[in-house]
Design a protein around this motif. Structure first.
Motif, mmCIF file in Angstrom:
data_model
loop_
_atom_site.group_PDB
_atom_site.id
_atom_site.type_symbol
_atom_site.label_atom_id
_atom_site.label_comp_id
_atom_site.label_asym_id
_atom_site.label_seq_id
_atom_site.Cartn_x
_atom_site.Cartn_y
_atom_site.Cartn_z
ATOM 1 N N VAL A 1 0.857 -1.192 0.000
ATOM 2 C CA VAL A 1 0.000 0.000 0.000
ATOM 3 C C VAL A 1 0.889 1.236 0.000
ATOM 4 O O VAL A 1 1.835 1.349 0.773
ATOM 5 C CB VAL A 1 -0.937 0.013 1.223
ATOM 6 C CG1 VAL A 1 -1.723 1.301 1.299
ATOM 7 C CG2 VAL A 1 -1.876 -1.178 1.172
ATOM 8 N N GLU B 1 1.950 1.205 -8.818
ATOM 9 C CA GLU B 1 1.438 -0.092 -9.248
ATOM 10 C C GLU B 1 2.562 -0.980 -9.789
ATOM 11 O O GLU B 1 2.632 -2.168 -9.472
ATOM 12 C CB GLU B 1 0.341 0.079 -10.292
ATOM 13 C CG GLU B 1 -0.264 -1.247 -10.717
ATOM 14 C CD GLU B 1 -1.348 -1.108 -11.764
ATOM 15 O OE1 GLU B 1 -1.995 -2.123 -12.061
ATOM 16 O OE2 GLU B 1 -1.540 0.009 -12.303
ATOM 17 N N ALA C 1 4.711 -2.249 -6.920
ATOM 18 C CA ALA C 1 3.960 -3.236 -6.136
ATOM 19 C C ALA C 1 3.927 -4.577 -6.863
ATOM 20 O O ALA C 1 4.137 -5.628 -6.250
ATOM 21 C CB ALA C 1 2.545 -2.736 -5.878
ATOM 22 N N VAL D 1 -5.751 -7.193 -9.393
ATOM 23 C CA VAL D 1 -6.287 -5.860 -9.159
ATOM 24 C C VAL D 1 -7.797 -6.031 -9.088
ATOM 25 O O VAL D 1 -8.441 -6.356 -10.078
ATOM 26 C CB VAL D 1 -5.882 -4.870 -10.272
ATOM 27 C CG1 VAL D 1 -6.544 -3.526 -10.053
ATOM 28 C CG2 VAL D 1 -4.376 -4.718 -10.318
ATOM 29 N N ARG E 1 -10.051 -0.687 -9.629
ATOM 30 C CA ARG E 1 -9.204 0.337 -10.236
ATOM 31 C C ARG E 1 -10.062 1.576 -10.481
ATOM 32 O O ARG E 1 -11.172 1.484 -10.978
ATOM 33 C CB ARG E 1 -8.620 -0.170 -11.550
ATOM 34 C CG ARG E 1 -7.721 0.841 -12.252
ATOM 35 C CD ARG E 1 -7.255 0.326 -13.601
ATOM 36 N NE ARG E 1 -6.460 -0.878 -13.493
ATOM 37 C CZ ARG E 1 -5.147 -0.892 -13.270
ATOM 38 N NH1 ARG E 1 -4.490 0.241 -13.132
ATOM 39 N NH2 ARG E 1 -4.484 -2.022 -13.211
ATOM 40 N N VAL F 1 -1.082 1.976 -5.375
ATOM 41 C CA VAL F 1 -1.914 1.032 -4.622
ATOM 42 C C VAL F 1 -2.424 1.728 -3.368
ATOM 43 O O VAL F 1 -1.641 2.275 -2.590
ATOM 44 C CB VAL F 1 -1.100 -0.229 -4.262
ATOM 45 C CG1 VAL F 1 -1.939 -1.193 -3.439
ATOM 46 C CG2 VAL F 1 -0.581 -0.909 -5.518
ATOM 47 N N GLN G 1 -5.037 -3.231 0.052
ATOM 48 C CA GLN G 1 -4.560 -4.593 -0.167
ATOM 49 C C GLN G 1 -5.320 -5.498 0.791
ATOM 50 O O GLN G 1 -5.502 -5.156 1.952
ATOM 51 C CB GLN G 1 -3.062 -4.636 0.136
ATOM 52 C CG GLN G 1 -2.456 -5.995 0.239
ATOM 53 C CD GLN G 1 -0.971 -5.929 0.570
ATOM 54 O OE1 GLN G 1 -0.303 -4.943 0.285
ATOM 55 N NE2 GLN G 1 -0.459 -6.975 1.176
ATOM 56 N N LEU H 1 -5.624 -6.132 -4.884
ATOM 57 C CA LEU H 1 -5.126 -4.756 -4.776
ATOM 58 C C LEU H 1 -6.168 -3.755 -5.252
ATOM 59 O O LEU H 1 -6.882 -4.016 -6.211
ATOM 60 C CB LEU H 1 -3.862 -4.585 -5.632
ATOM 61 C CG LEU H 1 -2.699 -5.521 -5.352
ATOM 62 C CD1 LEU H 1 -1.578 -5.263 -6.348
ATOM 63 C CD2 LEU H 1 -2.212 -5.365 -3.936
ATOM 64 N N THR H 2 -6.239 -2.634 -4.566
ATOM 65 C CA THR H 2 -7.047 -1.494 -5.008
ATOM 66 C C THR H 2 -6.085 -0.460 -5.548
ATOM 67 O O THR H 2 -5.150 -0.051 -4.847
ATOM 68 C CB THR H 2 -7.858 -0.914 -3.843
ATOM 69 O OG1 THR H 2 -8.694 -1.938 -3.309
ATOM 70 C CG2 THR H 2 -8.706 0.254 -4.285
ATOM 71 N N VAL H 3 -6.307 -0.042 -6.798
ATOM 72 C CA VAL H 3 -5.381 0.863 -7.482
ATOM 73 C C VAL H 3 -6.123 2.138 -7.881
ATOM 74 O O VAL H 3 -7.229 2.069 -8.416
ATOM 75 C CB VAL H 3 -4.771 0.180 -8.730
ATOM 76 C CG1 VAL H 3 -3.880 1.133 -9.489
ATOM 77 C CG2 VAL H 3 -4.018 -1.070 -8.332
#
Length: 131
Positions: free
Chosen positions: A57, A61, A64, A77, A80, A90, A93, A126-128
């Protein structure tokens, strides 16, 4: 002493004597339950990860992805936001848990099939955010 209203709810007599309406009593009770339940699902207070993974985090990206691949951690992912052509980093997570793969194997001695369940770790999600 308690009274039963037409909606079959039991309301303590003390609530009626104190001047609070039945709606206020019910709303206060619901709020207490929701606030109590909310404390159990606060971020960071959840279960431990399936296996230790690096915290990515705050990283870009690309960095990561390189970090997770170097550690052999499967990732996806899952969310996004923003334009993919911009600088992406990122912001979240989470462990994605396990899925179970089921296989049937034949036992020649017993002349029957045996069910074999194999847990497969799905890695991290993952949140991007891109800007």
């Amino acid at each position: 002493m308690t009274r039963t209203s037409s909606s079959s709810l039991v309301v303590p007599e003390t609530a009626r004597r104190s001047g609070r309406s039945m709606r206020a009593s019910i709303a206060a009770g619901c709020a207490a339950v929701l606030l109590g339940a909310g404390a159990a699902v606060l971020p960071g207070a959840g279960t431990a990860a399936a296996r230790p993974v690096p915290n990515v985090v705050g990283m870009s990206e690309q960095h990561a992805r390189a970090t997770l691949e170097a550690q052999g951690v499967p990732y996806n992912v899952v969310n996004r936001a923003g334009a993919a052509s911009g600088h992406c980093h990122v912001t979240g997570q989470r462990d994605r848990g396990y899925r179970t793969e089921v296989d049937m194997q034949y036992d020649h001695e017993k002349n029957e099939f045996e069910r074999v369940e194999t847990p497969i770790w799905q890695g991290v999600g993952l949140t991007v955010v891109c800007n």
